[in-house]
Design a protein around this motif. Structure first.
Motif, short mmCIF file in Angstrom:
data_model
loop_
_atom_site.label_atom_id
_atom_site.label_comp_id
_atom_site.label_asym_id
_atom_site.label_seq_id
_atom_site.Cartn_x
_atom_site.Cartn_y
_atom_site.Cartn_z
N GLN A 78 0.86 -1.19 0.00
CA GLN A 78 0.00 0.00 0.00
C GLN A 78 0.89 1.22 0.00
N VAL A 79 0.72 2.06 -1.02
CA VAL A 79 1.59 3.23 -1.16
C VAL A 79 0.77 4.50 -0.91
N PRO A 80 0.81 5.01 0.32
CA PRO A 80 -0.07 6.15 0.66
C PRO A 80 0.54 7.49 0.31
N ILE A 81 1.43 7.55 -0.70
CA ILE A 81 2.09 8.81 -1.05
C ILE A 81 2.04 9.03 -2.56
N SER A 82 2.36 10.27 -2.98
CA SER A 82 2.32 10.61 -4.40
C SER A 82 3.52 10.03 -5.14
N THR A 83 3.42 9.96 -6.47
CA THR A 83 4.53 9.47 -7.28
C THR A 83 5.76 10.35 -7.13
N MET A 85 6.68 12.01 -4.48
CA MET A 85 7.35 11.67 -3.21
C MET A 85 8.07 10.33 -3.33
N LEU A 86 7.47 9.41 -4.07
CA LEU A 86 8.07 8.09 -4.25
C LEU A 86 9.42 8.21 -4.97
N ILE A 87 9.44 9.02 -6.03
CA ILE A 87 10.67 9.19 -6.81
C ILE A 87 11.71 9.97 -5.99
N THR A 88 11.25 11.06 -5.35
CA THR A 88 12.16 11.85 -4.51
C THR A 88 12.76 10.97 -3.42
N GLY B 96 11.75 7.86 5.21
CA GLY B 96 10.57 8.48 5.82
C GLY B 96 9.64 9.10 4.79
N ILE B 97 10.21 9.56 3.66
CA ILE B 97 9.38 10.13 2.60
C ILE B 97 8.66 9.03 1.82
N SER B 98 9.42 7.97 1.47
CA SER B 98 8.87 6.96 0.55
C SER B 98 8.23 5.76 1.25
N GLY B 99 8.75 5.39 2.42
CA GLY B 99 8.24 4.20 3.10
C GLY B 99 8.89 2.91 2.62
N PHE B 100 9.77 3.03 1.63
CA PHE B 100 10.50 1.85 1.13
C PHE B 100 11.96 1.92 1.55
N CYS B 101 12.51 0.80 2.02
CA CYS B 101 13.96 0.70 2.13
C CYS B 101 14.39 -0.32 1.08
N ILE B 114 3.74 -1.17 -10.23
CA ILE B 114 4.43 -0.06 -10.89
C ILE B 114 5.09 0.87 -9.87
N GLU B 115 4.46 1.01 -8.68
CA GLU B 115 5.04 1.89 -7.65
C GLU B 115 6.40 1.39 -7.21
N VAL B 116 6.53 0.04 -7.10
CA VAL B 116 7.80 -0.53 -6.65
C VAL B 116 8.86 -0.33 -7.73
N VAL B 117 8.48 -0.55 -8.99
CA VAL B 117 9.41 -0.36 -10.10
C VAL B 117 9.88 1.09 -10.13
N THR B 118 8.94 2.02 -9.95
CA THR B 118 9.27 3.45 -9.93
C THR B 118 10.28 3.75 -8.83
N PHE B 119 10.01 3.23 -7.63
CA PHE B 119 10.93 3.47 -6.51
C PHE B 119 12.32 2.92 -6.81
N VAL B 120 12.38 1.68 -7.34
CA VAL B 120 13.68 1.04 -7.56
C VAL B 120 14.48 1.77 -8.64
N ILE B 121 13.81 2.28 -9.67
CA ILE B 121 14.53 3.05 -10.70
C ILE B 121 15.12 4.33 -10.08
#
Lengths: 143, 145
Positions: A78-83, A85-88, B96-101, B114-121
């Protein structure tokens, strides 16, 4: 977004993470650190160095598929943030783990288990800044 | 045989991350959100992983060498320096911003989201830029403090 408290599943998952760390040390003599494994994949020193990293990574990626096979659904993401923020966040994580030479798995689990002073300092540092960041983002910026 | 073992070890890690909740940013952010929708689950992940590894390493590292390699590859540095502390602090901000380590996101790639792929790129881009910066800094004379 609220999430359910899952003490037993989380403890079980933690035990498996620990088990994989022990097994990787016992076989390949390596630290189970996601940052180290991924960074070495980008700059391998030779084919054997590249192949163990790629193989462990392939195993990791199959994890959710195996969970899907037994439970009928993928683990929740579950990704409760914007794209944005995800990229940043992803870019900042990449900068930080490279200079800091490790992340939650490498420093937080393997390094702490070896009582490495560097890993203990790193883990306390990132746990504090993560907590501050979440507080600022959620309660001061209201994102 | 060696590669099959390594694959299965990665798989155990991936299944562990999947069932623990570390692959779920909402759960991860809630762990740190004590003032809001707090979910203490991840203390159990870290606690369980740490205790098991701590005990297991005692036995493994007593052996003269690993089973499939010539020697244990362990970091030897013990000193604290600026890149370690500043890098770790910066990592926490991104976490803290992304929630992913990284350890949570890599297995999560298997969900195909797609969110995971975006984060990993974005993560790979950050690692790449940091490596370039590191090699530029290494070429300069060491800074005297």
């Amino acid at each position: 977004m609220e999430t359910v408290f899952t003490p037993f599943l989380s403890l079980g998952g933690g035990v498996l993470i620990g088990l994989s760390a022990i097994l990787l040390m016992a076989t390949a003599g390596r630290i189970m650190g996601a940052t180290g494994i991924l960074a070495g994949l980008l700059q391998p020193s030779n084919f054997s160095d590249w192949s163990w990293r790629a193989t462990v990574l392939a195993g990791m990626v199959t994890g959710p598929v195996v969970v899907m096979f037994f439970t009928g659904e993928f683990p929740a993401v579950q990704v409760p943030i914007s794209t944005t923020m995800l990229i940043t966040g992803g870019f900042i994580v990449g900068l930080g783990v490279t200079f800091g030479a490790g992340c939650t798995s490498g420093h937080g689990v393997c390094g702490m288990a070896r009582l490495s002073p560097r890993s203990i300092a790193a883990t306390f540092t990132f746990m504090i800044t993560t907590g501050i960041t979440v507080y600022v983002v959620r309660h001061m910026l209201g994102a | 045989m060696r590669l099959i073992s390594l694959y299965l070890i990665g798989l155990v890690f991936g299944v562990g991350i999947s069932i623990s909740g570390m692959a779920n940013p909402a759960k991860l952010l809630n762990f740190f959100d004590i003032a809001g929708t707090w979910d203490p689950s991840l203390a159990f992940v870290m606690g369980g992983a740490l205790i098991v590894t701590f005990i297991g390493y005692r036995f493994v590292l007593k052996r003269p060498a690993p089973m499939m390699s010539e020697s244990f590859q362990l970091p030897t540095r013990r000193d604290l320096d600026l890149p370690l502390i500043a890098g770790s602090a910066v990592f926490g901000i991104g976490w803290g911003i992304s929630g992913f380590c990284p350890g949570g996101a890599l297995p999560a790639l298997g969900t195909g989201r797609i969110e995971v792929v975006t984060f990993v790129i974005a993560l790979l881009a950050g690692i790449f830029v940091a490596k370039v910066l590191q090699s530029m800094l290494a070429k300069r004379a060491p800074v005297q403090i």
